[in-house]
Design a protein around this motif. Structure first.
Motif, PDB file in Angstrom:
ATOM      1  N   ARG A 112      43.072  46.618  32.081  1.00  0.00           N
ATOM      2  CA  ARG A 112      43.364  45.249  32.493  1.00  0.00           C
ATOM      3  C   ARG A 112      42.100  44.406  32.448  1.00  0.00           C
ATOM      4  O   ARG A 112      40.983  44.923  32.624  1.00  0.00           O
ATOM      5  CB  ARG A 112      43.979  45.221  33.897  1.00  0.00           C
ATOM      6  N   ASP A 113      42.315  43.138  32.224  1.00  0.00           N
ATOM      7  CA  ASP A 113      41.234  42.148  32.249  1.00  0.00           C
ATOM      8  C   ASP A 113      41.673  41.067  33.217  1.00  0.00           C
ATOM      9  O   ASP A 113      42.501  40.214  32.866  1.00  0.00           O
ATOM     10  CB  ASP A 113      41.006  41.584  30.841  1.00  0.00           C
ATOM     11  N   ASN A 114      41.164  41.135  34.418  1.00  0.00           N
ATOM     12  CA  ASN A 114      41.620  40.182  35.444  1.00  0.00           C
ATOM     13  C   ASN A 114      41.205  38.755  35.127  1.00  0.00           C
ATOM     14  O   ASN A 114      41.887  37.806  35.516  1.00  0.00           O
ATOM     15  CB  ASN A 114      41.103  40.608  36.817  1.00  0.00           C
ATOM     16  N   TRP A 156      44.832  47.366  41.202  1.00  0.00           N
ATOM     17  CA  TRP A 156      44.452  45.962  41.093  1.00  0.00           C
ATOM     18  C   TRP A 156      43.077  45.733  40.480  1.00  0.00           C
ATOM     19  O   TRP A 156      42.863  44.733  39.793  1.00  0.00           O
ATOM     20  CB  TRP A 156      44.533  45.299  42.474  1.00  0.00           C
ATOM     21  N   ILE A 157      42.128  46.632  40.690  1.00  0.00           N
ATOM     22  CA  ILE A 157      40.818  46.442  40.080  1.00  0.00           C
ATOM     23  C   ILE A 157      40.581  47.455  38.962  1.00  0.00           C
ATOM     24  O   ILE A 157      39.476  47.538  38.438  1.00  0.00           O
ATOM     25  CB  ILE A 157      39.677  46.532  41.110  1.00  0.00           C
ATOM     26  N   THR A 207      48.475  35.538  41.773  1.00  0.00           N
ATOM     27  CA  THR A 207      47.081  35.982  41.745  1.00  0.00           C
ATOM     28  C   THR A 207      47.044  37.338  41.064  1.00  0.00           C
ATOM     29  O   THR A 207      47.202  38.378  41.703  1.00  0.00           O
ATOM     30  CB  THR A 207      46.508  36.060  43.168  1.00  0.00           C
ATOM     31  N   PHE A 208      46.822  37.317  39.771  1.00  0.00           N
ATOM     32  CA  PHE A 208      46.926  38.523  38.961  1.00  0.00           C
ATOM     33  C   PHE A 208      46.072  39.650  39.506  1.00  0.00           C
ATOM     34  O   PHE A 208      46.478  40.807  39.546  1.00  0.00           O
ATOM     35  CB  PHE A 208      46.529  38.197  37.517  1.00  0.00           C
ATOM     36  N   SER A 209      44.870  39.311  39.932  1.00  0.00           N
ATOM     37  CA  SER A 209      43.937  40.356  40.372  1.00  0.00           C
ATOM     38  C   SER A 209      44.389  41.051  41.649  1.00  0.00           C
ATOM     39  O   SER A 209      43.820  42.067  42.035  1.00  0.00           O
ATOM     40  CB  SER A 209      42.540  39.765  40.560  1.00  0.00           C
ATOM     41  N   SER A 210      45.425  40.533  42.283  1.00  0.00           N
ATOM     42  CA  SER A 210      45.931  41.140  43.519  1.00  0.00           C
ATOM     43  C   SER A 210      47.057  42.131  43.273  1.00  0.00           C
ATOM     44  O   SER A 210      47.533  42.771  44.211  1.00  0.00           O
ATOM     45  CB  SER A 210      46.432  40.056  44.477  1.00  0.00           C
ATOM     46  N   VAL A 238      47.142  42.674  31.007  1.00  0.00           N
ATOM     47  CA  VAL A 238      47.103  44.126  31.048  1.00  0.00           C
ATOM     48  C   VAL A 238      47.465  44.639  29.661  1.00  0.00           C
ATOM     49  O   VAL A 238      48.270  44.015  28.960  1.00  0.00           O
ATOM     50  CB  VAL A 238      48.038  44.689  32.135  1.00  0.00           C
ATOM     51  N   LYS A 297      43.835  37.659  32.925  1.00  0.00           N
ATOM     52  CA  LYS A 297      45.165  37.867  33.489  1.00  0.00           C
ATOM     53  C   LYS A 297      46.063  38.639  32.524  1.00  0.00           C
ATOM     54  O   LYS A 297      47.233  38.284  32.297  1.00  0.00           O
ATOM     55  CB  LYS A 297      45.816  36.544  33.872  1.00  0.00           C
TER      56      LYS A 297
END
Length: 124
Positions: free
Chosen positions: A72-74, A53-54, A28-31, A79, A77
């Motif tokens: 980053r672009d969640n 993370w954000i 979970t990339f955003s985590s 960075v 996915k």
């Protein structure tokens, strides 16, 4: 399991710019907090930049502050590391890494997953 693949490294003249990308799959990339490290020939790996993370918190090594920007672009996915005003001493293999910690961290032992690296060479 998270897989990280860096891209964007190449030969560039001093004063030039590059944008490195690191695409993640699995997990979970955003985590994850994400970081960039580099290793020059004959030297130890060193911290370059990290982002939470954000994306609310970012930190930079003194040597790149004001020249490099991490983002980053969640949704994608991915960075990024935008590198401007490159210097020959920026020559290194650049690695991205993912940390299960959500906070940004400069400590390499707090990263759990690493990419294979991308070579950046800055000619004088």
């Amino acid at each position: 399991q998270v897989q990280l693949v860096e891209s964007g490294g190449r030969l560039v003249q001093a004063g030039g710019s590059l944008r490195l990308s690191c695409a993640a799959s699995g997990g979970t990339f955003s985590s994850y907090a994400m970081g960039w490290f580099r290793q020059a020939p004959g030297k130890e790996r060193e911290f370059v930049s990290t982002i939470s993370w954000i994306g609310s918190n970012t930190y930079y090594a003194d040597s790149v502050k004001g020249r490099f920007t991490i983002s980053r672009d969640n949704a994608k996915k991915t960075v990024y590391l935008q590198m401007n005003s490159l210097k020959p001493e920026d020559t290194a293999v650049y690695y991205c890494a993912a940390s299960l910690l959500v906070i940004a961290t400069m400590k390499d032992f707090e990263y759990d997953y690493w990419g294979q690296g991308t070579q950046v060479t800055v000619s004088s």
